[in-house]
Design an enzyme around this catalytic site. Structure first.
Site, PDB file in Angstrom:
ATOM      1  N   ASP A 180       8.766  20.394   1.866  1.00 30.06           N
ATOM      2  CA  ASP A 180       8.720  20.064   0.435  1.00 30.06           C
ATOM      3  C   ASP A 180       7.306  20.254  -0.103  1.00 30.06           C
ATOM      4  O   ASP A 180       6.371  19.574   0.331  1.00 30.06           O
ATOM      5  CB  ASP A 180       9.141  18.595   0.251  1.00 30.06           C
ATOM      6  N   LYS A 195       8.249  22.984  -6.754  1.00 29.05           N
ATOM      7  CA  LYS A 195       8.572  22.325  -8.033  1.00 29.05           C
ATOM      8  C   LYS A 195       7.787  22.929  -9.188  1.00 29.05           C
ATOM      9  O   LYS A 195       6.608  23.282  -9.019  1.00 29.05           O
ATOM     10  CB  LYS A 195       8.261  20.817  -7.936  1.00 29.05           C
TER      11      LYS A 195
HETATM   12  N1  LIG Z   1       8.643  14.473  -6.610  1.00 30.64           N
HETATM   13  C1  LIG Z   1       7.608  13.659  -6.734  1.00 30.64           C
HETATM   14  O1  LIG Z   1       7.195  13.292  -7.848  1.00 30.64           O
HETATM   15  C2  LIG Z   1       6.925  13.173  -5.510  1.00 30.64           C
HETATM   16  C3  LIG Z   1       5.998  12.120  -5.583  1.00 30.64           C
HETATM   17  C4  LIG Z   1       5.417  11.656  -4.396  1.00 30.64           C
HETATM   18  C5  LIG Z   1       5.748  12.282  -3.191  1.00 30.64           C
HETATM   19  N2  LIG Z   1       6.628  13.324  -3.146  1.00 30.64           N
HETATM   20  C6  LIG Z   1       6.995  13.998  -1.858  1.00 30.64           C
HETATM   21  O2  LIG Z   1       7.377  13.013  -0.903  1.00 30.64           O
HETATM   22  C7  LIG Z   1       6.537  13.119   0.247  1.00 30.64           C
HETATM   23  C8  LIG Z   1       6.344  11.792   0.943  1.00 30.64           C
HETATM   24  O3  LIG Z   1       5.859  10.792   0.082  1.00 30.64           O
HETATM   25  P1  LIG Z   1       4.394  10.144   0.205  1.00 30.64           P
HETATM   26  O4  LIG Z   1       3.482  11.128   0.793  1.00 30.64           O
HETATM   27  O5  LIG Z   1       4.090   9.585  -1.129  1.00 30.64           O
HETATM   28  O6  LIG Z   1       4.604   8.880   1.124  1.00 30.64           O
HETATM   29  P2  LIG Z   1       5.297   8.436   2.505  1.00 30.64           P
HETATM   30  O7  LIG Z   1       5.868   9.596   3.242  1.00 30.64           O
HETATM   31  O8  LIG Z   1       6.157   7.288   2.157  1.00 30.64           O
HETATM   32  O9  LIG Z   1       4.044   7.824   3.312  1.00 30.64           O
HETATM   33  C9  LIG Z   1       3.030   8.613   3.846  1.00 30.64           C
HETATM   34  C10 LIG Z   1       2.074   7.656   4.554  1.00 30.64           C
HETATM   35  O10 LIG Z   1       2.742   7.048   5.674  1.00 30.64           O
HETATM   36  C11 LIG Z   1       1.978   7.220   6.862  1.00 30.64           C
HETATM   37  N3  LIG Z   1       2.924   7.456   7.959  1.00 30.64           N
HETATM   38  C12 LIG Z   1       3.740   8.514   8.132  1.00 30.64           C
HETATM   39  N4  LIG Z   1       4.506   8.378   9.220  1.00 30.64           N
HETATM   40  C13 LIG Z   1       4.164   7.178   9.785  1.00 30.64           C
HETATM   41  C14 LIG Z   1       4.601   6.482  10.929  1.00 30.64           C
HETATM   42  N5  LIG Z   1       5.560   6.983  11.726  1.00 30.64           N
HETATM   43  N6  LIG Z   1       4.028   5.278  11.218  1.00 30.64           N
HETATM   44  C15 LIG Z   1       3.064   4.763  10.407  1.00 30.64           C
HETATM   45  N7  LIG Z   1       2.603   5.386   9.291  1.00 30.64           N
HETATM   46  C16 LIG Z   1       3.148   6.588   8.972  1.00 30.64           C
HETATM   47  C17 LIG Z   1       1.134   8.461   6.602  1.00 30.64           C
HETATM   48  O11 LIG Z   1      -0.057   8.391   7.358  1.00 30.64           O
HETATM   49  P3  LIG Z   1      -0.371   9.431   8.573  1.00 30.64           P
HETATM   50  O12 LIG Z   1      -0.619  10.746   7.926  1.00 30.64           O
HETATM   51  O13 LIG Z   1      -1.548   8.822   9.226  1.00 30.64           O
HETATM   52  O14 LIG Z   1       0.832   9.456   9.454  1.00 30.64           O
HETATM   53  C18 LIG Z   1       0.837   8.318   5.118  1.00 30.64           C
HETATM   54  O15 LIG Z   1      -0.232   7.434   4.902  1.00 30.64           O
HETATM   55  C19 LIG Z   1       5.248  13.732  -0.330  1.00 30.64           C
HETATM   56  O16 LIG Z   1       4.433  14.266   0.663  1.00 30.64           O
HETATM   57  C20 LIG Z   1       5.823  14.756  -1.275  1.00 30.64           C
HETATM   58  O17 LIG Z   1       6.265  15.933  -0.592  1.00 30.64           O
HETATM   59  C21 LIG Z   1       7.233  13.755  -4.287  1.00 30.64           C
END
Ligand SMILES: NC(=O)c1ccc[n+]([C@@H]2O[C@H](COP(=O)([O-])OP(=O)(O)OC[C@H]3O[C@@H](n4cnc5c(N)ncnc54)[C@H](OP(=O)(O)O)[C@@H]3O)[C@@H](O)[C@H]2O)c1
Length: 279
Positions: free
Chosen positions: A43, A73
């Protein structure tokens, strides 16, 4: 790899790898590692400014392009038909691919004017996505951050509905009315921030369920949307976490799900003890 189906029958790998806000070499390494451990769904978005690195990691991974489901997107500020067509071509060039598997309108409003109304612009942009889809230039189309009112606007003015709505969705923040609306209209819900950006992983209830199943708190949080028919998009740049987040071959039972359904944002972020809702 387990997959889900979109309304027109296209398979979509049921765990996607999130890439925001990873940039440069970090984005490249993370995507390459994700593909190495088995993810086949990536993504990205124009606004993440990492499409070039994501595309390079895909090429260098040696995984055939056709085996990978790539989403990007449309920048949320682009609300015109022509602008959307041009932005799609720009994303293809940045990623170095001929076509995308899924293209989404990133949000119903530009980020700097959150919740402002752009119904006509969303119809114009979505009509461009429909034409790309009908011309076979993209395999599926959808939206992100759309609420019911935004979806109804497309329903009233466009000839087809989005096939996906990507929304913020995690344990403690599971917008059930919107999810039910999407599911009733055959719109697949993708969960972004499915780990609550790691803020929810310390909660005692989640730890309790993790020990019960012999998995990690993150795995509980990622299994939960899957059990509800929602596709999670976890992000990590840590190889151990990347692998852990992909290993979700266990089930949560009805009692676990009722406990997770009852968690609220306050309870998961601030650790308030939670009493499960009575059935
Ligand atoms: N459409 C939209 O408007 C929108 C908005 C926000 C996000 N997104 C998409 O959704 C994706 C994910 O959302 P996000 O990046 O906001 O947050 P998330 O995936 O909920 O959280 C990422 C965080 O969790 C930690 N993490 C990951 N796996 C882990 C595990 N197994 N144990 C402990 N900590 C862990 C990561 O650190 P480490 O790197 O240290 O593992 C990072 O700090 C984004 O990358 C993006 O592609 C879309």
């Amino acid at each position: 790899m387990v997959s889900m189906k979109l309304s027109h029958g296209l398979s979509i790998p049921s765990v996607g790898f999130g890439t925001a806000p990873l940039k440069g070499q970090e984005a490249y390494e993370a995507v390459k590692e994700a593909l190495r451990v088995g993810y086949r769904h990536i993504d990205t978005a124009a606004i993440y400014l990492n499409e070039a690195e994501v595309g390079r990691a895909i090429k260098d991974s040696q995984v055939p392009r056709e085996a990978i489901f790539i989403t990007s997107k449309l920048d949320a500020s682009i609300k015109t038909y022509q602008g959307a067509l041009e932005a799609y071509e720009a994303s293809l060039r940045a990623l170095g691919v001929q076509a995308l598997d899924l293209y989404l309108i990133h949000a119903p409003w530009p980020w700097e004017a959150k919740y402002s109304e752009h119904h006509a612009g969303n119809v114009a942009a979505f009509n461009a996505l429909i034409d790309l889809y009908k011309a076979g230039k993209v395999k599926a189309i959808g939206v992100s951050n759309f609420d019911i009112v935004d979806l109804k606007n497309l329903q009233d003015h466009c000839e087809m509905l989005p096939q996906v709505n990507q929304i913020k969705c995690h344990v403690g923040h599971f917008p059930s009315e919107l999810i039910h609306y999407c599911q009733a209209h055959d719109i697949l819900v993708e969960a972004y921030s499915p780990l609550g950006r790691a803020k929810i992983l310390q909660h005692e209830t989640i730890h309790h369920l993790a020990s019960k199943h012999g998995v990690s708190p993150a795995q509980v949080c990622l299994r939960y949307p899957l059990e509800r028919g929602v596709l999670p998009l976890p992000r990590s740049s840590n190889p151990a976490n990347i692998k852990m987040n992909f290993d979700l071959a266990f089930s949560l039972d009805e009692e676990d799900l009722a406990i997770l359904d009852a968690l609220t944002l306050e309870s998961v972020e601030f650790g308030t003890p939670v009493t499960p809702k009575k059935p």
